[in-house]
Design an enzyme around this catalytic site. Sequence first.
Site, PDB file in Angstrom:
ATOM      1  N   MET A   1      10.256 -13.684  -7.516  1.00 51.96           N
ATOM      2  CA  MET A   1      10.964 -13.470  -6.258  1.00 51.96           C
ATOM      3  C   MET A   1      10.012 -13.742  -5.087  1.00 51.96           C
ATOM      4  O   MET A   1      10.261 -13.310  -3.958  1.00 51.96           O
ATOM      5  CB  MET A   1      11.523 -12.049  -6.194  1.00 51.96           C
ATOM      6  CG  MET A   1      12.511 -11.777  -7.338  1.00 51.96           C
ATOM      7  SD  MET A   1      13.815 -10.629  -6.934  1.00 51.96           S
ATOM      8  CE  MET A   1      12.875  -9.169  -6.589  1.00 51.96           C
TER       9      MET A   1
ATOM     10  N   PHE B   1       3.700 -14.122  -3.543  1.00 49.08           N
ATOM     11  CA  PHE B   1       2.791 -14.182  -4.672  1.00 49.08           C
ATOM     12  C   PHE B   1       1.534 -13.345  -4.477  1.00 49.08           C
ATOM     13  O   PHE B   1       0.940 -13.328  -3.407  1.00 49.08           O
ATOM     14  CB  PHE B   1       2.369 -15.645  -4.934  1.00 49.08           C
ATOM     15  CG  PHE B   1       3.508 -16.552  -5.271  1.00 49.08           C
ATOM     16  CD1 PHE B   1       4.654 -16.061  -5.894  1.00 49.08           C
ATOM     17  CD2 PHE B   1       3.446 -17.909  -4.965  1.00 49.08           C
ATOM     18  CE1 PHE B   1       5.710 -16.891  -6.204  1.00 49.08           C
ATOM     19  CE2 PHE B   1       4.501 -18.752  -5.276  1.00 49.08           C
ATOM     20  CZ  PHE B   1       5.634 -18.251  -5.881  1.00 49.08           C
TER      21      PHE B   1
ATOM     22  N   HIS C   1       1.201 -12.918 -10.103  1.00 46.90           N
ATOM     23  CA  HIS C   1       2.004 -14.143 -10.233  1.00 46.90           C
ATOM     24  C   HIS C   1       1.111 -15.346 -10.539  1.00 46.90           C
ATOM     25  O   HIS C   1       1.469 -16.201 -11.352  1.00 46.90           O
ATOM     26  CB  HIS C   1       2.736 -14.458  -8.922  1.00 46.90           C
ATOM     27  CG  HIS C   1       3.732 -13.439  -8.491  1.00 46.90           C
ATOM     28  ND1 HIS C   1       3.529 -12.611  -7.409  1.00 46.90           N
ATOM     29  CD2 HIS C   1       4.953 -13.124  -8.986  1.00 46.90           C
ATOM     30  CE1 HIS C   1       4.580 -11.849  -7.252  1.00 46.90           C
ATOM     31  NE2 HIS C   1       5.457 -12.117  -8.190  1.00 46.90           N
TER      32      HIS C   1
ATOM     33  N   GLU D   1       4.039  -8.321 -18.095  1.00 48.17           N
ATOM     34  CA  GLU D   1       4.338  -7.138 -18.924  1.00 48.17           C
ATOM     35  C   GLU D   1       4.437  -5.847 -18.121  1.00 48.17           C
ATOM     36  O   GLU D   1       4.781  -4.810 -18.667  1.00 48.17           O
ATOM     37  CB  GLU D   1       3.288  -7.013 -20.037  1.00 48.17           C
ATOM     38  CG  GLU D   1       3.501  -8.066 -21.110  1.00 48.17           C
ATOM     39  CD  GLU D   1       2.438  -8.102 -22.183  1.00 48.17           C
ATOM     40  OE1 GLU D   1       1.402  -7.408 -22.025  1.00 48.17           O
ATOM     41  OE2 GLU D   1       2.627  -8.831 -23.169  1.00 48.17           O
ATOM     42  N   LYS D   2       4.124  -5.901 -16.827  1.00 45.61           N
ATOM     43  CA  LYS D   2       4.300  -4.682 -16.029  1.00 45.61           C
ATOM     44  C   LYS D   2       5.770  -4.264 -16.048  1.00 45.61           C
ATOM     45  O   LYS D   2       6.082  -3.085 -16.112  1.00 45.61           O
ATOM     46  CB  LYS D   2       3.841  -4.887 -14.578  1.00 45.61           C
ATOM     47  CG  LYS D   2       3.967  -3.593 -13.771  1.00 45.61           C
ATOM     48  CD  LYS D   2       3.349  -3.685 -12.427  1.00 45.61           C
ATOM     49  CE  LYS D   2       4.204  -4.462 -11.478  1.00 45.61           C
ATOM     50  NZ  LYS D   2       5.471  -3.768 -11.119  1.00 45.61           N
TER      51      LYS D   2
ATOM     52  N   MET E   1      -0.893  -4.762 -10.075  1.00 52.62           N
ATOM     53  CA  MET E   1      -0.451  -5.591  -8.948  1.00 52.62           C
ATOM     54  C   MET E   1       1.068  -5.652  -8.903  1.00 52.62           C
ATOM     55  O   MET E   1       1.727  -5.783  -9.930  1.00 52.62           O
ATOM     56  CB  MET E   1      -1.019  -6.984  -9.100  1.00 52.62           C
ATOM     57  CG  MET E   1      -2.515  -6.971  -9.020  1.00 52.62           C
ATOM     58  SD  MET E   1      -3.129  -8.370  -8.152  1.00 52.62           S
ATOM     59  CE  MET E   1      -4.880  -8.026  -8.282  1.00 52.62           C
TER      60      MET E   1
ATOM     61  N   ARG F   1       5.481  -4.634  -4.364  1.00 48.73           N
ATOM     62  CA  ARG F   1       5.776  -3.361  -3.696  1.00 48.73           C
ATOM     63  C   ARG F   1       4.534  -2.670  -3.151  1.00 48.73           C
ATOM     64  O   ARG F   1       4.652  -1.780  -2.309  1.00 48.73           O
ATOM     65  CB  ARG F   1       6.465  -2.404  -4.659  1.00 48.73           C
ATOM     66  CG  ARG F   1       7.875  -2.798  -4.945  1.00 48.73           C
ATOM     67  CD  ARG F   1       8.388  -1.988  -6.089  1.00 48.73           C
ATOM     68  NE  ARG F   1       9.743  -2.377  -6.405  1.00 48.73           N
ATOM     69  CZ  ARG F   1      10.786  -1.571  -6.344  1.00 48.73           C
ATOM     70  NH1 ARG F   1      10.635  -0.310  -5.996  1.00 48.73           N
ATOM     71  NH2 ARG F   1      11.981  -1.996  -6.641  1.00 48.73           N
TER      72      ARG F   1
END
Length: 285
Positions: free
Chosen positions: A30, A33, A37, A148-149, A184, A187
Amino acid sequence: VKVIHSVSDISRLTEDWRKGGQTIALVPTMGWFHEGHLSLMRMARRLGTRVVVSLFVNPIQFGPKEDLAAYPRNLERDRALAEEEGVDVLFATVAAEMFGDNFQTRISLSRVSQGLCGADRPGHFDGVATIVTKLFHLTWPHIAVFGEKDLQQIALVRQMVRDLNFAVRVVGHPIVRETDGLAMSSRNSYLSQEERPKALCLFRAITHAREFVRRAVGEPVIPALIAEVEDIITSYDGCSVEYVRVVDRNSLSPCQVVDQNSVLALAVKVCGKVRLIDNALLLED
Ligand code: PAF
């Protein structure tokens, strides 16, 4: 990096790549970056001969209480970062292009989207599954890389790929952390300078939980573990627990005992406003 906005242009290009024998790796995002990302893009670069990064702030995965308009956006900055990572195409699009004016379909997964974040964010995972399906159809990826977060998101995508026979290999990238351990996330930019240190409660809770488990493998420690983790989080002024669970990394069902697939999954509200998630395998070396 080539920037494409239209759905017909991206599908034409990726179809040509497929016919030409290229291996397409997709990184759905989204935007806004950060290093997390960029690591996904590097992984995609290693796995595919063509890398597509999609950038779409997907309105149908935001709940009524979540502020879509406030989501950080900066295409020029993101374009420059994608360029540095050797991304071939940035598919940066908008809702009118993705949905037209008579969109009616939702992809909904019955079990994996329940509980954890699904409990606090009704409709969120239907929005994710629907948009990921569209992105898979539009970009024809052989490989799709997810962080994987977002534990529940990647479990959902894997389940959907199995259920719907998508010919896509889903690859997870380990959580990327700041030097002090904070996972990271876009938000994190919502945290003020005073709030930022409080966000460390998640990583501290994870570190503590892993030590706790190492001392007691195979014993029924889970309720005690959850209580200790909750205590750590609430000992940080202004931090409250949304959930603390120990779940199986694939099915996301609650674990009775800790084993190699057990994940501690956390969601925390920092100062009543920023909702952060994190997770970790409890027995990983
Ligand atoms: O993880 C995200 O950024 C989003 O949920 C995704 C996978 C790009 C779908 O909009």
